[in-house]
Design an enzyme around this catalytic site. Sequence first.
Site, short mmCIF file in Angstrom:
data_model
loop_
_atom_site.label_atom_id
_atom_site.label_comp_id
_atom_site.label_asym_id
_atom_site.label_seq_id
_atom_site.Cartn_x
_atom_site.Cartn_y
_atom_site.Cartn_z
N GLU A 169 110.56 -26.89 31.01
CA GLU A 169 109.35 -26.40 30.35
C GLU A 169 108.23 -26.02 31.31
O GLU A 169 107.05 -26.06 30.95
CB GLU A 169 108.82 -27.43 29.35
N PRO A 172 101.49 -43.87 19.65
CA PRO A 172 101.76 -42.52 20.12
C PRO A 172 103.17 -42.08 19.75
O PRO A 172 104.02 -42.91 19.39
CB PRO A 172 101.62 -42.65 21.64
N TYR A 231 105.21 -40.81 21.93
CA TYR A 231 106.04 -41.28 23.05
C TYR A 231 105.17 -42.14 23.96
O TYR A 231 103.96 -41.94 24.08
CB TYR A 231 106.65 -40.10 23.83
N TYR A 232 105.82 -43.11 24.62
CA TYR A 232 105.09 -44.13 25.37
C TYR A 232 104.96 -43.76 26.85
O TYR A 232 105.46 -44.44 27.75
CB TYR A 232 105.77 -45.48 25.19
N HIS A 248 99.11 -40.04 27.59
CA HIS A 248 98.67 -38.65 27.49
C HIS A 248 97.44 -38.59 26.60
O HIS A 248 97.22 -39.44 25.75
CB HIS A 248 99.78 -37.74 26.95
#
Length: 259
Positions: free
Chosen positions: A100, A186, A188-189, A192
Amino acid sequence: MLAPSLERVKNLGANDIYSWFLASSGRPSNNASEQQPPDLKLNLIYPCTEKHIKKYSPQGLRVVTETPEIYTKYMRPYIQKQRDEGRLNWVFNIIEGRAEQEDVMYREHGEEGFLLAPDLNWDRKTLSTLHVLGIVERRDIWSVRDLTTTHVLWLRHMRQKLLDATVKLYPDIESDQLKLYIHYQPTYYHFHIHIVHVGLEAGATQAVGKALGLDNIIAQLEEMVEGKGMRDVSLTYHLGEANELWTEIFQPLKEGRTP
């Protein structure tokens, strides 16, 4: 395989088991000579797990309060398990430059290193709905729970860096037109920060019980005794009834059972 009724499908990118597309539904336009712009955003997960199905299925919501004791005894081991199972590989692929990279809008390396990438729900064009993610390079902060009084200066620096980078990318936006917040729980841990235009409609992503303002977190940490942190406070948020945090931790606790 995508539905054959979709038109002008555009692949936005892929990483690990996730792929993202824009497409048109094929609805007739008011002007037959004009090409209909994409009106659908598609997220494809393959192979899909039972956890994914539960997450995206319609379900009731529950409000829960996570005490410091619940975090230490149940939540921290749960987060550790997610990381040990490789659930963050796709994030690390982005940070390490393996996936990405065409979506990375800005990057800085070092102790205060981070990258900016568009949120999947932003069309990447409409500034009044701007939504980008500031993903930090350091891996010792998994969630807001890991923030302590020792991180105040770092958080202040990160806040300014994220604002400066976003304004540099989009000169028509001024820094006081941006909001910064953190999700708990969140998706994902890996730590951010969400950066959104102040005019973005406050949907589920900014809801009470989901979004914690970065400025409020910094102020809260500044009022704490040295060495204390967000792990020492109770946090109230909502969960879907199919969420394994509800079924495996909070529902058993509510019913007097051991998770």
